[in-house]
Design a protein around this motif. Structure first.
Motif, PDB file in Angstrom:
ATOM      1  N   LEU A   1      33.510  26.548  50.861  1.00 19.82           N
ATOM      2  CA  LEU A   1      32.806  26.805  49.608  1.00 19.82           C
ATOM      3  C   LEU A   1      31.680  25.798  49.400  1.00 19.82           C
ATOM      4  CD1 LEU A   1      35.784  27.410  47.113  1.00 19.82           C
ATOM      5  CD2 LEU A   1      34.455  29.134  48.366  1.00 19.82           C
ATOM      6  N   VAL A   5      28.871  29.151  42.671  1.00 19.06           N
ATOM      7  CA  VAL A   5      29.835  28.974  43.755  1.00 19.06           C
ATOM      8  C   VAL A   5      29.539  30.007  44.830  1.00 19.06           C
ATOM      9  CG1 VAL A   5      32.271  29.024  44.413  1.00 19.06           C
ATOM     10  CG2 VAL A   5      31.597  28.108  42.172  1.00 19.06           C
ATOM     11  N   VAL A  25      30.827  31.375  48.618  1.00 16.08           N
ATOM     12  CA  VAL A  25      31.799  31.339  49.706  1.00 16.08           C
ATOM     13  C   VAL A  25      31.024  31.539  50.999  1.00 16.08           C
ATOM     14  CG1 VAL A  25      32.371  33.796  49.374  1.00 16.08           C
ATOM     15  CG2 VAL A  25      33.913  32.319  50.660  1.00 16.08           C
ATOM     16  N   ILE A  54      35.542  22.061  49.982  1.00 16.70           N
ATOM     17  CA  ILE A  54      34.545  22.416  48.975  1.00 16.70           C
ATOM     18  C   ILE A  54      33.444  21.355  49.003  1.00 16.70           C
ATOM     19  CG2 ILE A  54      34.077  22.836  46.541  1.00 16.70           C
ATOM     20  CD1 ILE A  54      36.984  23.602  46.173  1.00 16.70           C
ATOM     21  N   CYS A  78      37.629  26.290  40.874  1.00 19.89           N
ATOM     22  CA  CYS A  78      37.857  26.634  42.282  1.00 19.89           C
ATOM     23  C   CYS A  78      39.161  26.026  42.790  1.00 19.89           C
ATOM     24  CB  CYS A  78      36.693  26.161  43.147  1.00 19.89           C
ATOM     25  SG  CYS A  78      35.172  27.111  42.979  1.00 19.89           S
TER      26      CYS A  78
END
Length: 289
Positions: free
Chosen positions: A74, A82, A84, A113, A141
């Motif tokens: 991420l 955000v 992916v 992340i 998240c």
């Protein structure tokens, strides 16, 4: 019912659980097929800052000249967007230790992340230079992933907590991990049946910082190739001693692991395999993943 056992394989559910948390998710093209192979099992989340407020999701997906992407699963921009970028293994953890993660194996057990943030400094106060939108997107998240795995916020760690000693990492800068975990836990809420915490053996000693795998380059890879060639000519005598951990080196490592009781056959040279090989850890490694 939530899962109460480790998730084996890739987190194919990642986009769905993030959207269920109220996150407006961007899907980077090809994320469903991007990664350096498959996860072993997913045990938690690792948080990073990129080192730049302007780092893009593309830079995480494609990597950089010295380290091929993906560099995390991420990416979180400063405005809270955000993205992916990958579902498979990413090079984000590298060498390090934590009680419930096999030594040096964070890449294969943790969802990474990367937050577009300079981190400011190792001593900056909590949330300095972290916009609310970015910080609370991070909280959501981590909460979504931990809840999906039926875990508490204790399964979210910072790169600095895992790799501080081994690599001198201090990310995420300006984030007090205990305070972040407090906010994540508040977002998660109650979990009636939490997953058991794995307690793998933690190899220590002179091999604790060894981590070599396909794509790694440097003097320690050459030392590995030299050792395999000389000690095991029946299956490794053909290896070139070029310091490049390619498919032939990986295949030789797998043969050695298969012939050595107690080792996992994964083609990765971590502390256990290095100890069994009696690899000289003195040459500096080039591992930065």
């Amino acid at each position: 019912m939530p899962r109460t056992t480790p998730w084996a394989g890739d987190p194919v559910w990642l986009a769905d659980v993030l959207r269920a948390e109220g996150i407006e998710l961007v899907e980077f093209p090809g994320w469903q097929n991007r990664g350096h192979g498959d996860f072993k099992d997913i045990r938690g989340v690792m948080v990073h800052h990129t080192g730049s407020d302007n780092a893009t999701a593309a830079s995480i997906a494609y990597g950089r000249p010295d380290l091929r992407g993906p560099l995390s699963q991420l990416h979180i921009a400063r405005d809270g967007t955000v993205t992916v970028v990958a579902v498979g293994v990413a090079w984000h953890a590298g060498r390090g230790m934590y009680p419930w993660i096999p030594t040096n194996m964070g890449n294969w057990h943790l969802i990474g992340i990367e937050c577009a943030n300079s981190g400011t400094s190792p001593t900056a106060p909590h949330r300095h230079n972290w916009p609310d939108a970015q910080y609370f997107a991070l909280v959501k998240c981590c909460a979504a992933i931990n809840r999906r795995l039926s875990q508490t916020a204790a399964r979210t760690i910072g790169h600095k907590e895992y790799a501080g000693r081994a690599q001198g990492k201090w990310d995420p800068g300006a984030i007090d991990m205990d305070l972040l975990r407090r906010d994540i836990q508040a977002q998660i809420g109650d979990i009636s049946r939490s997953a058991p915490t794995p307690r793998p053996p933690v190899p220590v000693g002179e091999y604790a910082d060894v981590l070599l795998f396909r794509g790694t380059e440097g003097p320690l890879v050459a030392e590995l190739q030299r050792l395999l060639r000389s000690a095991h000519p029946e299956f490794a005598g053909h290896l070139a001693v070029d310091g490049d951990f390619g498919p032939e080196t990986e295949a030789a490592v797998r043969v050695f692991q298969r012939r050595t009781p107690g080792l996992k056959v994964d083609g990765i040279v971590g502390p256990a395999t290095a100890a069994a090989l009696r690899l000289n850890p003195a040459p500096a490694t080039a591992v930065t993943a």
